[in-house]
Design a protein around this motif. Sequence first.
Motif, PDB file in Angstrom:
ATOM      1  N   LEU A   1       0.806  -1.225   0.000  1.00 46.61           N
ATOM      2  CA  LEU A   1       0.000   0.000   0.000  1.00 46.61           C
ATOM      3  C   LEU A   1       0.840   1.277   0.000  1.00 46.61           C
ATOM      4  CD1 LEU A   1      -2.754  -1.130   2.516  1.00 46.61           C
ATOM      5  CD2 LEU A   1      -3.114  -0.536   0.103  1.00 46.61           C
ATOM      6  N   SER A   2       2.112   1.150   0.344  1.00 44.08           N
ATOM      7  CA  SER A   2       2.973   2.336   0.418  1.00 44.08           C
ATOM      8  C   SER A   2       3.366   2.864  -0.958  1.00 44.08           C
ATOM      9  CB  SER A   2       4.229   2.020   1.223  1.00 44.08           C
ATOM     10  OG  SER A   2       5.089   1.166   0.487  1.00 44.08           O
ATOM     11  N   ARG A   3       3.137   2.085  -1.972  1.00 45.65           N
ATOM     12  CA  ARG A   3       3.569   2.467  -3.317  1.00 45.65           C
ATOM     13  C   ARG A   3       2.562   3.367  -4.011  1.00 45.65           C
ATOM     14  NH1 ARG A   3       8.729   1.804  -2.714  1.00 45.65           N
ATOM     15  NH2 ARG A   3       9.336  -0.321  -2.234  1.00 45.65           N
ATOM     16  N   GLY A   4       3.038   4.520  -4.469  1.00 42.12           N
ATOM     17  CA  GLY A   4       2.165   5.507  -5.105  1.00 42.12           C
ATOM     18  C   GLY A   4       2.136   5.393  -6.616  1.00 42.12           C
ATOM     19  N   CYS A   5       1.704   4.258  -7.119  1.00 38.58           N
ATOM     20  CA  CYS A   5       1.655   4.040  -8.570  1.00 38.58           C
ATOM     21  C   CYS A   5       0.764   5.077  -9.264  1.00 38.58           C
ATOM     22  CB  CYS A   5       1.137   2.629  -8.871  1.00 38.58           C
ATOM     23  SG  CYS A   5       2.071   1.319  -8.049  1.00 38.58           S
ATOM     24  N   TYR A   6      -0.215   5.578  -8.552  1.00 40.66           N
ATOM     25  CA  TYR A   6      -1.172   6.547  -9.105  1.00 40.66           C
ATOM     26  C   TYR A   6      -0.531   7.884  -9.454  1.00 40.66           C
ATOM     27  CZ  TYR A   6      -1.016   7.238  -4.075  1.00 40.66           C
ATOM     28  OH  TYR A   6      -0.569   7.384  -2.787  1.00 40.66           O
ATOM     29  N   VAL A   7       0.705   8.137  -8.995  1.00 40.81           N
ATOM     30  CA  VAL A   7       1.409   9.373  -9.340  1.00 40.81           C
ATOM     31  C   VAL A   7       2.812   9.101  -9.887  1.00 40.81           C
ATOM     32  CG1 VAL A   7       0.152  10.889  -7.757  1.00 40.81           C
ATOM     33  CG2 VAL A   7       2.203   9.691  -6.959  1.00 40.81           C
ATOM     34  N   CYS A   8       3.099   7.872 -10.229  1.00 41.32           N
ATOM     35  CA  CYS A   8       4.442   7.486 -10.656  1.00 41.32           C
ATOM     36  C   CYS A   8       4.677   7.852 -12.120  1.00 41.32           C
ATOM     37  CB  CYS A   8       4.635   5.979 -10.458  1.00 41.32           C
ATOM     38  SG  CYS A   8       6.267   5.419 -10.958  1.00 41.32           S
TER      39      CYS A   8
ATOM     40  N   VAL B   1       6.993   6.594 -14.005  1.00 44.14           N
ATOM     41  CA  VAL B   1       7.464   5.438 -14.778  1.00 44.14           C
ATOM     42  C   VAL B   1       6.569   4.216 -14.572  1.00 44.14           C
ATOM     43  CG1 VAL B   1       9.866   6.226 -14.925  1.00 44.14           C
ATOM     44  CG2 VAL B   1       9.142   4.803 -12.990  1.00 44.14           C
ATOM     45  N   GLU B   2       5.360   4.436 -14.147  1.00 44.29           N
ATOM     46  CA  GLU B   2       4.426   3.342 -13.872  1.00 44.29           C
ATOM     47  C   GLU B   2       4.239   2.438 -15.084  1.00 44.29           C
ATOM     48  OE1 GLU B   2       0.633   1.370 -14.185  1.00 44.29           O
ATOM     49  OE2 GLU B   2       0.878   3.373 -15.033  1.00 44.29           O
ATOM     50  N   GLU B   3       4.221   3.010 -16.279  1.00 46.06           N
ATOM     51  CA  GLU B   3       3.963   2.212 -17.478  1.00 46.06           C
ATOM     52  C   GLU B   3       5.101   1.250 -17.815  1.00 46.06           C
ATOM     53  OE1 GLU B   3       6.157   5.851 -18.659  1.00 46.06           O
ATOM     54  OE2 GLU B   3       4.300   5.593 -17.534  1.00 46.06           O
ATOM     55  N   ILE B   4       6.299   1.479 -17.301  1.00 45.53           N
ATOM     56  CA  ILE B   4       7.404   0.555 -17.569  1.00 45.53           C
ATOM     57  C   ILE B   4       7.774  -0.279 -16.337  1.00 45.53           C
ATOM     58  CG2 ILE B   4       8.352   1.897 -19.473  1.00 45.53           C
ATOM     59  CD1 ILE B   4      10.568   2.855 -17.507  1.00 45.53           C
ATOM     60  N   CYS B   5       7.028  -0.129 -15.280  1.00 43.36           N
ATOM     61  CA  CYS B   5       7.258  -0.902 -14.053  1.00 43.36           C
ATOM     62  C   CYS B   5       6.887  -2.359 -14.295  1.00 43.36           C
ATOM     63  CB  CYS B   5       6.399  -0.335 -12.925  1.00 43.36           C
ATOM     64  SG  CYS B   5       6.505  -1.237 -11.375  1.00 43.36           S
ATOM     65  N   ASP B   6       7.685  -3.279 -13.730  1.00 39.07           N
ATOM     66  CA  ASP B   6       7.408  -4.696 -13.952  1.00 39.07           C
ATOM     67  C   ASP B   6       6.417  -5.303 -12.954  1.00 39.07           C
ATOM     68  OD1 ASP B   6       9.030  -4.845 -11.718  1.00 39.07           O
ATOM     69  OD2 ASP B   6      10.531  -6.138 -12.622  1.00 39.07           O
ATOM     70  N   TRP B   7       5.864  -4.488 -12.077  1.00 38.56           N
ATOM     71  CA  TRP B   7       4.808  -4.999 -11.200  1.00 38.56           C
ATOM     72  C   TRP B   7       3.590  -5.350 -12.043  1.00 38.56           C
ATOM     73  CZ3 TRP B   7       3.313  -2.529  -5.917  1.00 38.56           C
ATOM     74  CH2 TRP B   7       4.301  -2.816  -4.979  1.00 38.56           C
TER      75      TRP B   7
ATOM     76  N   ALA C   1      -0.194  -5.457 -13.151  1.00 39.92           N
ATOM     77  CA  ALA C   1      -1.219  -4.413 -13.057  1.00 39.92           C
ATOM     78  C   ALA C   1      -2.083  -4.585 -11.804  1.00 39.92           C
ATOM     79  CB  ALA C   1      -2.083  -4.406 -14.306  1.00 39.92           C
ATOM     80  N   ALA C   2      -2.389  -5.809 -11.446  1.00 38.03           N
ATOM     81  CA  ALA C   2      -3.231  -6.076 -10.278  1.00 38.03           C
ATOM     82  C   ALA C   2      -2.558  -5.666  -8.964  1.00 38.03           C
ATOM     83  CB  ALA C   2      -3.609  -7.555 -10.223  1.00 38.03           C
ATOM     84  N   LYS C   3      -1.238  -5.605  -8.943  1.00 39.52           N
ATOM     85  CA  LYS C   3      -0.494  -5.233  -7.738  1.00 39.52           C
ATOM     86  C   LYS C   3      -0.360  -3.724  -7.575  1.00 39.52           C
ATOM     87  CE  LYS C   3       3.368  -7.229  -6.161  1.00 39.52           C
ATOM     88  NZ  LYS C   3       4.710  -7.839  -6.218  1.00 39.52           N
ATOM     89  N   LYS C   4      -0.508  -2.996  -8.663  1.00 39.26           N
ATOM     90  CA  LYS C   4      -0.257  -1.556  -8.631  1.00 39.26           C
ATOM     91  C   LYS C   4      -1.382  -0.802  -7.926  1.00 39.26           C
ATOM     92  CE  LYS C   4       2.561  -1.562 -12.776  1.00 39.26           C
ATOM     93  NZ  LYS C   4       2.707  -1.096 -14.154  1.00 39.26           N
ATOM     94  N   ASN C   5      -0.975   0.164  -7.126  1.00 43.20           N
ATOM     95  CA  ASN C   5      -1.923   1.016  -6.410  1.00 43.20           C
ATOM     96  C   ASN C   5      -2.355   2.156  -7.334  1.00 43.20           C
ATOM     97  OD1 ASN C   5      -1.665  -0.367  -3.919  1.00 43.20           O
ATOM     98  ND2 ASN C   5       0.300   0.644  -3.622  1.00 43.20           N
ATOM     99  N   GLN C   6      -3.532   2.027  -7.891  1.00 41.67           N
ATOM    100  CA  GLN C   6      -4.009   3.031  -8.835  1.00 41.67           C
ATOM    101  C   GLN C   6      -4.843   4.119  -8.165  1.00 41.67           C
ATOM    102  OE1 GLN C   6      -2.680   3.308 -11.596  1.00 41.67           O
ATOM    103  NE2 GLN C   6      -1.835   1.306 -11.951  1.00 41.67           N
ATOM    104  N   ILE C   7      -5.137   3.943  -6.876  1.00 43.71           N
ATOM    105  CA  ILE C   7      -5.856   4.966  -6.134  1.00 43.71           C
ATOM    106  C   ILE C   7      -5.196   5.131  -4.753  1.00 43.71           C
ATOM    107  CG2 ILE C   7      -8.076   4.616  -7.287  1.00 43.71           C
ATOM    108  CD1 ILE C   7      -8.942   3.012  -4.801  1.00 43.71           C
ATOM    109  N   LEU C   8      -5.272   6.323  -4.217  1.00 42.41           N
ATOM    110  CA  LEU C   8      -4.741   6.599  -2.891  1.00 42.41           C
ATOM    111  C   LEU C   8      -5.645   5.972  -1.848  1.00 42.41           C
ATOM    112  CD1 LEU C   8      -2.788   8.117  -1.007  1.00 42.41           C
ATOM    113  CD2 LEU C   8      -4.321  10.089  -1.183  1.00 42.41           C
ATOM    114  N   THR C   9      -5.084   5.144  -1.013  1.00 47.03           N
ATOM    115  CA  THR C   9      -5.841   4.500   0.060  1.00 47.03           C
ATOM    116  C   THR C   9      -5.363   4.993   1.418  1.00 47.03           C
ATOM    117  OG1 THR C   9      -6.004   2.524  -1.327  1.00 47.03           O
ATOM    118  CG2 THR C   9      -6.594   2.266   0.983  1.00 47.03           C
ATOM    119  N   TYR C  10      -4.040   5.080   1.601  1.00 51.12           N
ATOM    120  CA  TYR C  10      -3.457   5.549   2.869  1.00 51.12           C
ATOM    121  C   TYR C  10      -2.375   6.555   2.599  1.00 51.12           C
ATOM    122  CZ  TYR C  10      -5.892   1.691   5.089  1.00 51.12           C
ATOM    123  OH  TYR C  10      -6.860   0.845   5.551  1.00 51.12           O
TER     124      TYR C  10
END
Length: 160
Positions: free
Chosen positions: A134-141, A143-149, A151-160
């Motif tokens: 949950l600490s990962r801010g994929c929603y503002v990253c 380089v998110e599009e080239i990250c090897d995580w 898609a289901a693992k990526k945090n696309q919305i702010l939760t905490y």
Amino acid sequence: MKRVNRILVHPRFQIYKEEIKKWEEDRPFCGHDVSHLLDVARIACILSLEEECEVSKEYIYTAALLHDIGRPEQYAHGTPHQQASVKIAAGILKDCGYDEEETAAVLSAVGNHRDAARASQTSLDWLIYRADKLSRGCYVCDVEEICDWAAAKKNQILTY
């Protein structure tokens, strides 16, 4: 939190913190600096309060600070960082005054923070596993599009 603060100034913690910084200097993806470690701790504390887990703040911060300490071993030798982190953390915990039972609980969380099935064994393990993700801010990253995580693992919305 006295022992947690001892970890922060422990010579081995400082050495590995600097090693991580060097290894990740040109890394465009999420880093593993002290900000990340504290984000994991704070999110785990929130989860613990919300879910009434009754895991101490000291244990949460201890596990969060040490969960990625083995990153340099992964970068240099391919050793899974959770395994290297357990080995490194054991000595730091001993030096900082943790007894065998406390050490076992923290090392379990450190060693299981990448495996959902194993992390669900204890509350501390599960909190650190989830907070790390949950600490990962994929929603503002940038380089998110080239990250090897996945898609289901990526945090696309702010939760905490």
